[in-house]
Scaffold this active site. Sequence first.
Site, mmCIF file in Angstrom:
data_model
loop_
_atom_site.group_PDB
_atom_site.id
_atom_site.type_symbol
_atom_site.label_atom_id
_atom_site.label_comp_id
_atom_site.label_asym_id
_atom_site.label_seq_id
_atom_site.Cartn_x
_atom_site.Cartn_y
_atom_site.Cartn_z
ATOM 1 N N THR A 130 -69.371 -25.329 27.366
ATOM 2 C CA THR A 130 -68.798 -24.991 26.066
ATOM 3 C C THR A 130 -69.839 -25.254 24.986
ATOM 4 O O THR A 130 -70.214 -26.406 24.740
ATOM 5 C CB THR A 130 -67.527 -25.810 25.794
ATOM 6 O OG1 THR A 130 -66.557 -25.506 26.805
ATOM 7 C CG2 THR A 130 -66.939 -25.458 24.442
ATOM 8 N N LYS A 155 -69.395 -20.606 26.989
ATOM 9 C CA LYS A 155 -68.232 -20.299 26.163
ATOM 10 C C LYS A 155 -68.556 -20.656 24.722
ATOM 11 O O LYS A 155 -68.903 -21.805 24.417
ATOM 12 C CB LYS A 155 -67.013 -21.077 26.651
ATOM 13 C CG LYS A 155 -65.764 -20.896 25.815
ATOM 14 C CD LYS A 155 -64.599 -21.658 26.438
ATOM 15 C CE LYS A 155 -63.377 -21.652 25.564
ATOM 16 N NZ LYS A 155 -62.233 -22.347 26.188
ATOM 17 N N LYS A 157 -67.251 -20.634 20.676
ATOM 18 C CA LYS A 157 -66.120 -20.543 19.748
ATOM 19 C C LYS A 157 -66.445 -19.529 18.651
ATOM 20 O O LYS A 157 -67.557 -19.514 18.104
ATOM 21 C CB LYS A 157 -65.827 -21.907 19.118
ATOM 22 C CG LYS A 157 -65.321 -22.952 20.098
ATOM 23 C CD LYS A 157 -63.883 -22.704 20.479
ATOM 24 C CE LYS A 157 -63.322 -23.855 21.295
ATOM 25 N NZ LYS A 157 -61.894 -23.658 21.619
ATOM 26 N N ASP A 186 -64.116 -17.556 22.467
ATOM 27 C CA ASP A 186 -62.770 -18.095 22.258
ATOM 28 C C ASP A 186 -62.467 -18.073 20.768
ATOM 29 O O ASP A 186 -63.063 -18.819 19.996
ATOM 30 C CB ASP A 186 -62.677 -19.519 22.807
ATOM 31 C CG ASP A 186 -61.277 -20.102 22.712
ATOM 32 O OD1 ASP A 186 -60.364 -19.390 22.250
ATOM 33 O OD2 ASP A 186 -61.082 -21.277 23.100
ATOM 34 N N ASN A 188 -59.346 -18.579 19.502
ATOM 35 C CA ASN A 188 -58.210 -19.453 19.191
ATOM 36 C C ASN A 188 -57.169 -18.769 18.303
ATOM 37 O O ASN A 188 -56.560 -19.396 17.429
ATOM 38 C CB ASN A 188 -58.672 -20.745 18.534
ATOM 39 C CG ASN A 188 -59.438 -21.646 19.487
ATOM 40 O OD1 ASN A 188 -60.606 -21.945 19.253
ATOM 41 N ND2 ASN A 188 -58.807 -22.068 20.577
ATOM 42 N N GLU A 212 -61.258 -14.848 24.585
ATOM 43 C CA GLU A 212 -60.054 -15.650 24.802
ATOM 44 C C GLU A 212 -59.238 -15.731 23.520
ATOM 45 O O GLU A 212 -59.768 -16.031 22.451
ATOM 46 C CB GLU A 212 -60.481 -17.050 25.253
ATOM 47 C CG GLU A 212 -59.368 -18.006 25.590
ATOM 48 C CD GLU A 212 -59.917 -19.332 26.083
ATOM 49 O OE1 GLU A 212 -59.303 -20.378 25.768
ATOM 50 O OE2 GLU A 212 -60.971 -19.344 26.764
ATOM 51 N N LYS A 261 -54.098 -24.572 31.749
ATOM 52 C CA LYS A 261 -54.288 -25.993 31.492
ATOM 53 C C LYS A 261 -53.166 -26.757 32.202
ATOM 54 O O LYS A 261 -52.015 -26.723 31.738
ATOM 55 C CB LYS A 261 -54.242 -26.279 29.991
ATOM 56 C CG LYS A 261 -55.415 -25.723 29.194
ATOM 57 C CD LYS A 261 -55.211 -26.003 27.715
ATOM 58 C CE LYS A 261 -56.488 -25.806 26.917
ATOM 59 N NZ LYS A 261 -56.944 -24.407 26.915
#
Length: 354
Positions: A130, A155, A157, A186, A188, A212, A261
């Site tokens: 990440t 990954k 953000k 990602d 979010n 994502e 998760k």
Amino acid sequence: MSDDRSASTRSFSLPLESPLSTASGDVDERSGFLVRYDHRGETGIGEATPLPGWTESLADCEAALDRALAAGADGDHSAALLELDAKEVRAARHGFATALLDADARADGLPLYRWFDDSRTVHRVPVNATVGDADREPTVERAVEAVERGFDCLKLKVGARSVDADIERVRAVREAVGDDVALRLDANGAWSRNEAERAIDALAPVGVAYVEQPLPADDLSGLGALRERSDGVDIALDETLAERSMAEVFDADAADVVVLKPMVLGGPGTAHTLAMRARDEGIEPVVTTTVDAVVARTAAVHVAAAIPDVAPCGLATGELLAEDLAPDPAPVSDGSIAVPQEPGVGIDASEVGL
């Protein structure tokens, strides 16, 4: 907090190396409960570590565990599970369910992943690094460092700055790491439909594996429409799975990938079941943590190991903790994580003070 010969809990709080940003604000420590439950002549251990915005509160988790362990104190694990609603007290159910599975696997002499599927022996599972959210140059530096450490899946953000700025960040990372490294993004849930379409159209030529949660968790119709028009960039769902059932996701045809998760889904067993259901629907499962301590993190490793040919998973999160509860039986190296081969989860109750 309960404590008797066959069932007990112990609270803990672990500082993070740096604050974790969530929808409910920054988190600078991970607090939860270790769970002990004796079953079939073995002592099983679990972990319940709530995360704001994803699970119940710490107080509700403790109260639910106390009720469950009281109900199951005479060995009636079914009564204990009935006290733990997987939607209302997700982390508490994860803690007890993990302890129960740990004891079952120990009693059968199997590592937890082989208790799920005893047809294979798996020693390592691929994981992503990440890179996180930073300005362009720090993002590139972190990406290059991760590749030098052996990761071939990163990954990033996105969504905290303008779409144009994120496009430039991702392009810069691709240029720096080359074409052989998989890039995942990602958002979010931060983008609007128009922003998501523009970002994905611009980033498809860059070779992004998936985005994502490009849209808010409850916008299933929008996610389905985005997936239908996306060319070469898969759509992954994460936050949506905390609000909608997997059946609803299937019906909406809204995902190429589901991010599972175990702490949010109510236990390793539920996560594994949903992973295999997703596979049956042609959807790729990816297992991640909620920045958990060593017991839950290692249980998640077993879930991933029980999925044949699993894609790189988000399990390299131990380094986000400044301290942990016990030595890590599943260390990360060269872009993969070790899978413990001892019976159960692979951590003894004595190692975590239970």
